[in-house]
Design a protein around this motif. Structure first.
Motif, short mmCIF file in Angstrom:
data_model
loop_
_atom_site.label_atom_id
_atom_site.label_comp_id
_atom_site.label_asym_id
_atom_site.label_seq_id
_atom_site.Cartn_x
_atom_site.Cartn_y
_atom_site.Cartn_z
N ASN A 19 41.92 -1.88 13.00
CA ASN A 19 42.86 -1.03 12.14
C ASN A 19 42.37 -0.93 10.91
OD1 ASN A 19 45.23 -2.41 13.74
ND2 ASN A 19 43.80 -4.02 13.68
N HIS A 20 41.33 0.26 10.12
CA HIS A 20 41.44 0.88 9.34
C HIS A 20 40.28 -0.66 8.48
CE1 HIS A 20 44.46 3.91 9.63
NE2 HIS A 20 43.73 3.78 10.72
N GLY A 21 39.74 -1.17 9.31
CA GLY A 21 38.36 -1.97 9.02
C GLY A 21 37.67 -2.40 9.58
N VAL A 22 36.40 -3.18 8.96
CA VAL A 22 35.17 -3.79 9.87
C VAL A 22 35.63 -4.81 10.73
CG1 VAL A 22 33.40 -4.72 9.85
CG2 VAL A 22 34.01 -3.51 7.96
N LYS A 35 17.55 -5.89 2.17
CA LYS A 35 16.98 -5.32 3.17
C LYS A 35 18.14 -3.63 3.26
CE LYS A 35 15.47 -7.32 5.52
NZ LYS A 35 13.84 -8.59 5.97
N PRO A 36 16.90 -2.27 3.64
CA PRO A 36 17.54 -1.04 3.63
C PRO A 36 18.58 -1.32 4.75
CG PRO A 36 14.92 -1.25 3.66
CD PRO A 36 15.69 -3.01 3.70
N VAL A 37 19.47 -0.63 5.09
CA VAL A 37 20.70 -0.51 5.71
C VAL A 37 20.79 0.43 5.57
CG1 VAL A 37 22.89 -1.33 6.25
CG2 VAL A 37 21.33 -2.82 5.73
N GLY A 38 21.17 1.06 7.37
CA GLY A 38 21.95 2.48 7.99
C GLY A 38 23.13 1.85 9.14
N ILE A 39 24.61 2.62 8.47
CA ILE A 39 25.56 2.61 9.33
C ILE A 39 25.69 3.01 10.28
CG2 ILE A 39 28.61 1.81 9.17
CD1 ILE A 39 27.29 0.19 6.28
N ILE A 40 26.55 3.35 11.19
CA ILE A 40 26.76 4.43 12.00
C ILE A 40 28.02 4.07 13.11
CG2 ILE A 40 24.58 5.76 12.78
CD1 ILE A 40 24.23 4.59 15.53
N SER A 57 32.83 2.25 5.83
CA SER A 57 33.66 2.47 4.18
C SER A 57 33.50 1.33 4.08
CB SER A 57 34.39 3.75 4.18
OG SER A 57 34.68 3.91 2.76
N GLN A 58 34.26 0.50 4.59
CA GLN A 58 34.06 -1.29 4.39
C GLN A 58 33.18 -1.29 4.59
OE1 GLN A 58 37.34 -3.42 6.33
NE2 GLN A 58 38.44 -2.73 5.68
N LEU A 59 32.59 -1.42 5.50
CA LEU A 59 30.80 -2.50 5.68
C LEU A 59 30.13 -1.76 4.73
CD1 LEU A 59 29.63 -3.56 7.61
CD2 LEU A 59 29.03 -1.70 8.69
N GLN A 80 30.49 -1.38 1.42
CA GLN A 80 31.09 -1.89 0.46
C GLN A 80 30.61 -3.46 0.50
OE1 GLN A 80 35.37 -2.52 -0.59
NE2 GLN A 80 35.59 -0.35 0.39
N ALA A 81 30.54 -4.20 2.07
CA ALA A 81 29.63 -5.42 1.90
C ALA A 81 28.53 -5.59 1.80
CB ALA A 81 30.22 -6.15 3.29
N PHE A 82 27.47 -4.17 1.28
CA PHE A 82 26.19 -4.32 1.13
C PHE A 82 26.45 -4.34 -0.45
CE2 PHE A 82 26.34 -2.89 5.89
CZ PHE A 82 25.30 -4.29 6.12
N GLU A 83 27.09 -4.36 -0.90
CA GLU A 83 27.23 -3.99 -2.58
C GLU A 83 26.75 -5.37 -2.14
OE1 GLU A 83 30.63 -2.09 -3.95
OE2 GLU A 83 30.47 -0.73 -3.15
N PHE A 84 27.49 -6.62 -2.08
CA PHE A 84 27.34 -8.24 -2.77
C PHE A 84 26.57 -8.72 -1.85
CE2 PHE A 84 28.79 -11.86 -2.78
CZ PHE A 84 29.31 -12.56 -4.19
N THR A 85 25.99 -8.08 -1.19
CA THR A 85 24.74 -8.68 -0.66
C THR A 85 23.54 -8.03 -0.65
OG1 THR A 85 24.81 -6.93 1.22
CG2 THR A 85 25.31 -9.06 2.25
N ASN A 86 23.86 -7.01 -1.94
CA ASN A 86 22.41 -6.51 -1.96
C ASN A 86 21.51 -5.60 -1.15
OD1 ASN A 86 21.50 -5.82 -5.06
ND2 ASN A 86 19.21 -8.07 -4.97
#
Ligand SMILES: Cc1cc2nc3c(=O)[nH]c(=O)nc-3n(C[C@H](O)[C@H](O)[C@H](O)COP(=O)(O)O)c2cc1C
Length: 188
Positions: free
Chosen positions: A81-84, A107-112, A126-128, A130-136
């Protein structure tokens, strides 16, 4: 030098998951000097602050330890539904705790991700991110890997059969290795 230890997490619990298949393909296509270990989210309950206060359940403790000891984390996300999907976001939420000492912090993170649709999890990724902004966490900006029409790119056993996607995935993993090494220069 030691190998780069990457933790791979697929955000689907389905046995025949396209995203789990994509992650398995990544394991086989990882460049020299990189090892991708898988973590199955089936053992991770829904986040509950009361449960957390009583002590992390075994699946959560295992997830947090696996993230903590990894040099980088590769998130392979479906899009719902257009999200994570909740399964994936829930894992991020647990691994973002406690604030200040979270395994995902720094932590370095990659998303696929892979989906049968034509947008290939673009909105979910894209939504996921955003979450990694808050987790630093340090989420790799580019390249991206969006596996669209994914049901046409794997065989009945879940093997990645599309040559172009194999090439994109190899390129992605090489770039991700370089990205992770920026944060762990002594490794890999
Ligand atoms: C509740 C639900 C919502 C979905 N929403 C989307 C969507 O927004 N975009 C998309 O591309 N696919 C969507 N799909 C289809 C999924 O991409 C497809 O089921 C995919 O195979 C799920 O990933 P998996 O194979 O790794 O389990 C949705 C599927 C479900 C079950």
């Amino acid at each position: 030098m030691a190998e780069l230890r990457i933790l791979g997490i697929a955000g689907s619990l389905r046995a025949a998951s396209l995203n789990r298949s994509l992650l398995r393909a990544a394991v086989g296509l990882a460049p020299e000097g990189m090892a991708i270990e898988l973590f199955d989210l089936a053992s991770v309950p829904l986040y509950n602050g009361d449960v957390e206060a009583a002590g992390d359940p075994p699946g959560v403790a295992a997830l947090k330890k696996a993230v903590a000891i990894a040099d980088g984390v590769l998130m392979v996300t479906p899009e719902y539904n257009h999200g994570v999907p909740g399964v994936m976001k829930n894992a991020v939420d647990w691994a973002s705790r406690p604030p200040g000492e979270a395994p995902l912090g720094g932590k370095p993170v990659g998303i696929i991700g892979a989906s049968p649709g034509i947008t290939g999890t673009a909105r979910g990724q894209s939504q996921l991110r955003q979450a990694f902004e808050f987790t630093n966490s340090f989420c790799m900006p580019q390249p991206e890997l969006l596996v669209f029409k994914a049901h046409e790119k794997f065989d009945a056993e879940g093997r990645l059969t599309d040559a172009a996607t194999v090439e994109y995935l190899q390129r992605y993993l090489a770039a991700f290795g370089d990205w992770v090494r920026r944060f762990a220069p002594a490794v890999g």
